[in-house]
Design a protein around this motif. Structure first.
Motif, short mmCIF file in Angstrom:
data_model
loop_
_atom_site.label_atom_id
_atom_site.label_comp_id
_atom_site.label_asym_id
_atom_site.label_seq_id
_atom_site.Cartn_x
_atom_site.Cartn_y
_atom_site.Cartn_z
N THR A 122 0.75 4.13 -2.50
CA THR A 122 0.05 5.29 -1.94
C THR A 122 0.81 5.74 -0.70
OG1 THR A 122 -1.98 4.18 -2.65
CG2 THR A 122 -2.25 6.11 -1.26
N ASP A 166 -8.39 4.59 2.93
CA ASP A 166 -7.50 3.83 2.04
C ASP A 166 -6.84 2.67 2.79
OD1 ASP A 166 -7.98 5.60 -0.02
OD2 ASP A 166 -6.19 6.82 0.38
N ILE A 167 -6.38 2.96 4.01
CA ILE A 167 -5.71 1.91 4.79
C ILE A 167 -6.69 0.79 5.08
CG2 ILE A 167 -4.50 1.38 6.93
CD1 ILE A 167 -3.65 4.35 7.06
N LEU A 186 0.84 -1.20 0.00
CA LEU A 186 0.00 0.00 0.00
C LEU A 186 0.87 1.25 0.00
CD1 LEU A 186 -2.68 1.65 0.50
CD2 LEU A 186 -2.24 1.31 2.94
N ALA A 231 -7.33 -1.26 1.96
CA ALA A 231 -6.19 -2.09 1.55
C ALA A 231 -6.00 -3.28 2.48
CB ALA A 231 -4.92 -1.23 1.52
N ALA A 274 3.78 5.91 7.27
CA ALA A 274 3.58 6.92 6.22
C ALA A 274 4.13 8.27 6.68
CB ALA A 274 2.10 7.03 5.88
N GLN A 320 0.89 8.35 1.09
CA GLN A 320 0.17 9.05 2.16
C GLN A 320 -1.30 8.64 2.12
OE1 GLN A 320 1.73 10.83 4.51
NE2 GLN A 320 3.65 10.32 3.48
N PRO A 321 -1.60 7.44 2.54
CA PRO A 321 -2.98 6.95 2.44
C PRO A 321 -3.90 7.60 3.47
CG PRO A 321 -1.62 5.34 3.58
CD PRO A 321 -0.70 6.44 3.14
N SER A 322 -5.16 7.77 3.10
CA SER A 322 -6.17 8.18 4.08
C SER A 322 -6.52 6.97 4.94
CB SER A 322 -7.43 8.68 3.36
OG SER A 322 -8.05 7.58 2.70
N ARG A 337 -0.21 4.57 9.63
CA ARG A 337 -0.12 6.04 9.67
C ARG A 337 1.30 6.46 10.05
NH1 ARG A 337 -5.01 5.91 13.61
NH2 ARG A 337 -6.82 5.95 12.24
#
Lengths: 787, 161
Positions: B119, B126-127, B115, B130, B152, B121-123, B149
């Motif tokens: 990506t 998003d996390i 992930l 995934a 990231a 910097q996932p939201s 988090r």
């Protein structure tokens, strides 16, 4: 409130969120779980299990299986060398079926072969002829006239007082005068509730490796919750004295009660001794669903009476737990359900009856919450209904009746440590609520991931209603009812590489809870050293009791603390002998161990530990016990049955798609009193994990057993659902630390309480959202749509 | 049969493989790489997730023969530097308290690593999306979210610095 740990300071000591000592191995893939073990010449064991829930075995023919190339042994009941039954509390469980199978999936025969698939295929060639027998599956069928008896010749301790041979154990709790109180009640609420069968669903399947030893004994590397209880049960089955059965804890992939009973332990040892070769058994997920006991499904009938001003007058209830085919820990689960049936409330008039049945359903026993979960679901539903009848706020009604320190339980036991029930409710209620309609985005298209049904794209917000629910629960900590619940710890202090090092050796089963982290913190705190080695858990040291009942930090932690104190005393004696003549403070001051030094309570450094110890080592092994408990009276349920009580409260926020009956838990806030958080990070993890298991029970988790055949319908993760990260909401945690002066550092067992109130809070929120009287968990879509 | 494929950058050969064996079985039992876990062996839990030619898959659902000539990365291969240096996402799992029993951890790490590779910097959503194929029974996922988090954030801070 007094902090019992005031003045205690050590780097990496108690109260700090130190990191797991096994963390690096676990993230690098090197941590050896039982299923990862390997031995030269190792064979694979496989268990043939019954396809029927109740049948007579007419014949077993292993000829073809034995002839299969690669097969080294096939064993049936006839091949057992010694005792043929075992059990945690009652020895009623056959090692291999003894002419009758009593539940779907009961072990019938064992195969050892050089490849797991060879073993599986050979097992399929064992010809077992069954004659099916009628099944009993609930109270009605189990106690009907002429019902087949699961154990007609039972002579266990509960047989004499049990009202029916198919009732494992029955425990009433009677206090006050319910009939008189009923006359005074302005409001009476009666409700029937039902809970399905939950599975522990630990991710690491049952597995272990048995290695025959040259002395005729066996070494078993095993994932379990209690090494010494396994050994106590395995040794008689393989016909060896306990000292010839050595057990070492392997990595354990979760437990939650499901590893209290034996699974493959005896089987692997039997095959290893039979073949003279190491034997590994690893269940797959399908087999795991048959390989361990589950949470008791329950039917509960409650009646609450209250006055118009919101005072609870009485509670009457009957809790029927389905224990399945074998006893496992059913008697203790009954004791918990009965003694905690009313919840964390002051009720002077109580009439409780709890019992567990023998049926042909899968055996049930320990799972996180252990009898208290079932009761909490029902009494909290009742509390909401009584509050509604009274027109009171449900939290206010609970607070009005909440117990506090000094309260008397229905068992007559006085709660003699903090019981901040009202405060926990206040705290969860005071937490900010999550924003409404979080699925709405700036772009206009909803974020499906935040909606009931998720990416199935079942709603864009139409028909979605929010609800909020509250619940609070009470759980006992430690083994109850007079059980001699002790732990052993061996602690050694010596100089290694010019530095003082403490070594802690216990038989505590680390199953993921973080006990190893805490043991190191305790040793640092008590001995003032930076380096602590935690030895692998094995049976070369005395029993640590079970990793159950939220007890390990309390009891084995208590033993580690006590052993450290004894080591410290001896070290100080050494120091006095060596340096006392040169400095009067050795005799006059209170001495502590800090930062590798002996210091006075005034902070003066007297000596380096390295100089005190030189080449010597100090080692002590000690047993430690919490305050004793006593059995509940069999007729009245009176007695100081429990060691300690723990409390947690939840607020659940849900959104329900009322058209499809789909539930999204939006937030699940928890407040819990932990006495003292020895490791706040671990404590938070326990609370969040326990809350999530309660959420699973509320909305998805159930082993479905066919009522006609008693066969399990969904033994897979395809059909038995546990919460994913998308099903699990934010879980804000508020930790309260009110010391229990009877417990080490004032701590309170943490692991189970959050599993209790989570389920009823979620269901209360669903009721509020839908206006429906939901009486059963897990809540399924059809319960909400009426289809 | 014999199967040749690359695991964590090294060519590997497995002999006497029965045709029914999964990639997971061969990794665990024949190549001495038990880091990928056997929690369900039916593609439901994600504990055995590995990258096969760069794509996360459940190794229990891949027949060993399908791996012939391909590249596999397991949890043992995440720490690219070797020499005991952990990958950032591995360290973040430890630091955030995302590991309890740890049985789900290897699969989650492979997926989280993938992930963050795609990506950085996932939201939170998003996390969650995934990682939704990976079951964890201990943590309630909060600390796992924290770990991703954290990984990231550390990567972001590293780039800015």
């Amino acid at each position: 409130m007094r902090d019992l740990t005031q003045g205690i300071r050590a780097r990496g000591g108690i109260g700090e969120s130190t990191l797991r000592p096994d963390g690096t191995l676990k993230v690098s893939g090197e941590f050896a779980y039982a299923s990862d073990l390997w031995h030269e010449d190792m064979l694979w064991g496989f268990t043939l299990r019954s396809p029927h829930a109740h049948a007579r075995i007419l014949s077993v023919d292993v000829t073809e299986a034995l002839r299969t190339a690669g097969v080294h042994a096939v064993m049936t009941h006839d091949d057992l060398p010694a005792e043929t039954r075992y059990g945690l509390e009652i020895k009623d469980t056959p090692v291999l079926a003894d002419g009758v199978v009593r539940h779907h999936g009961e072990p019938v025969a064992l195969v050892a072969a050089d490849h797991p698939e060879t073993a599986r295929r050979a097992a399929a060639k064992i010809k077992v002829e069954y004659a099916q027998l009628p099944v009993v599956t609930d109270e009605k069928t189990a106690t009907a006239p002429g019902a087949p008896l699961l154990h007609p010749a039972r002579d266990d301790a509960h047989a004499r007082h049990s009202p029916h041979p198919n009732i494992v154990h029955r425990q009433p709790v009677v206090r006050g005068d319910v009939a008189a109180a009923r006359e005074l009640a302005d409001v009476v609420v009666r409700g029937e509730y039902e809970m399905g069968m939950q599975d522990q669903a630990f991710l690491g399947p049952e597995s272990g490796l048995a290695v025959p030893a040259e002395d005729g004994g066996v070494d078993l590397y095993i994932s379990t919750q209690w090494l010494h209880a396994d050994r106590r049960q395995v040794a008689p089955v393989i016909g060896l004295p306990e000292d010839k059965v050595r057990m070492t804890l392997s990595g354990v992939g979760g437990a939650f009660g499901g590893r209290e009973d034996l699974s493959m332990q005896a089987h692997a040892c039997l095959l290893a001794l039979r073949t003279g070769k190491p034997v590994k058994i690893v269940y797959n997920r399908f087999e795991s669903f048959f390989g361990h006991v589950h949470r008791h499904p329950a039917k509960l009938v409650y009646e609450h009476g209250a006055t118009r001003d919101g005072t609870l007058l009485y509670v009457r209830c009957r809790i029927v737990l389905d224990g399945g085919a074998y006893a496992s820990s059913s008697p203790a689960v009954v004791g918990n359900a009965a003694s905690l049936a009313v919840g964390p409330y002051v009720v002077d008039n109580v009439d409780v009856e709890a019992l567990a049945l023998y049926t042909n359903n899968p055996p049930c026993g320990a799972m996180r919450g252990f009898g208290a979960v079932q009761a909490c679901f029902a009494y909290e539903a009742q509390m909401d209904r009584v509050a509604a009848e009274l027109g009171m706020d449900p939290v206010e009604f609970r607070q009005r009746n909440a117990m506090a320190q000094g309260a008397v339980m229905p068992t007559g036991q006085v709660v003699d440590s903090p019981a901040p029930v009202a405060e926990l409710l206040r705290r969860v209620k005071a937490m900010p609520l999550p924003p409404e309609r979080q699925w709405e985005t700036a772009g206009g298209a909803p974020d499906l991931r935040a909606l009931p049904g998720g990416l199935s794209n079942t709603t864009h917000g139409e028909g979605v209603v929010r609800g909020i629910g509250y619940a609070v629960g009470i759980k006992n900590v430690g083994f109850s009812e007079g059980f001699d619940d002790y732990s052993t710890a061996r602690v050694r202090l010596e100089v290694v590489g010019g530095e003082p090092v403490a070594t802690v050796h216990t038989a505590m089963a680390e199953v993921g809870q973080g006990g190893v982290t805490v043991h190191a913190q305790i040793a640092r705190t008590e001995l003032g050293v930076a380096r602590v080695t935690i030895n692998p858990a094995d049976t070369r040291v005395g029993s640590a009791g079970s990793t159950s009942a939220s007890r390990q930090t309390y009891v084995t932690g208590g033993a580690v603390k006590r052993a450290c104190e004894a080591v410290r005393e001896e070290v100080l004696e050494l120091g006095r002998a060596r340096f006392g003549p040169y400095h009067p403070a050795w005799a006059t001051a209170e001495l502590l161990l800090e930062d590798g030094k002996v210091v006075t309570d005034g902070g003066e450094v007297l000596a380096d530990l390295v100089d005190v110890l030189e080449d010597a080592y100090v080692e002590r092994e000690l047993e430690w016990r919490h305050r004793p408990t006593e059995p509940f009276d069999l007729r009245t349920g009176q007695g100081r049955g429990h060691v300690q009580y723990s409390f947690a409260a939840h607020r659940a926020v849900v959104e329900v798609d009322t058209e499809l009956g789909l539930v999204k838990v939006v937030e699940l806030a928890c407040a819990q009193d932990v006495g003292k958080a020895l490791n706040p990070l671990s404590v938070t993890g326990q609370i969040q994990g326990g809350s999530t298991q309660g959420l699973g029970l509320a909305v998805m988790e159930e082993i479905v057993v066919d009522p006609a055949t008693a066969k399990v319908r969904n033994p897979s993760f395809t059909d038995y659902l546990i919460p994913t990260i998308l099903d699990t909401p934010a879980i804000p945690v508020d930790i309260l630390e009110l010391a229990d002066e009877h417990a080490p550092y004032g701590l309170r067992g943490v692991g189970e309480a959050p599993t209790l109130s989570s389920t009823p809070a979620v269901v209360a929120a669903i009721r509020q959202a839908t206006g429906l009287a939901v009486r059963r968990v897990p809540v399924r879509p059809e319960h909400l749509t009426g289809t | 049969m014999r199967v040749n494929f690359t695991v964590n950058g090294r060519p590997q050969q497995a002999d006497d493989v029965w045709e029914g064996e999964s990639l997971l079985y061969v990794l665990r039992e024949r190549l001495g790489l038990p880091g990928s876990k056997n929690a369900c062996e039916q593609g439901e839990c994600g504990s055995c997730t590995v990258r096969l030619d760069g794509v996360p898959v459940c190794a229990c659902l891949v027949a060993a023969g399908q791996a012939e000539g391909r590249e596999v990365v397991t949890v043992e291969g995440l720490a690219a530097g070797g020499q005991g240096e952990l990958a950032p996402v591995q360290q973040a799992f430890i630091d955030a308290g995302a590991v309890q029993c740890g049985f789900c951890t290897p699969g989650l790490l492979v997926v989280a690593d993938d992930l963050l590779a795609h990506t950085p910097q996932p939201s939170d959503a998003d996390i969650r999306e995934a990682l939704s194929g990976n079951l964890c029974r201990c943590t309630g996922y909060e600390k796992i979210l924290d770990a991703v988090r954290l990984a990231a954030a550390r990567a972001g801070a590293g780039q800015e610095g």
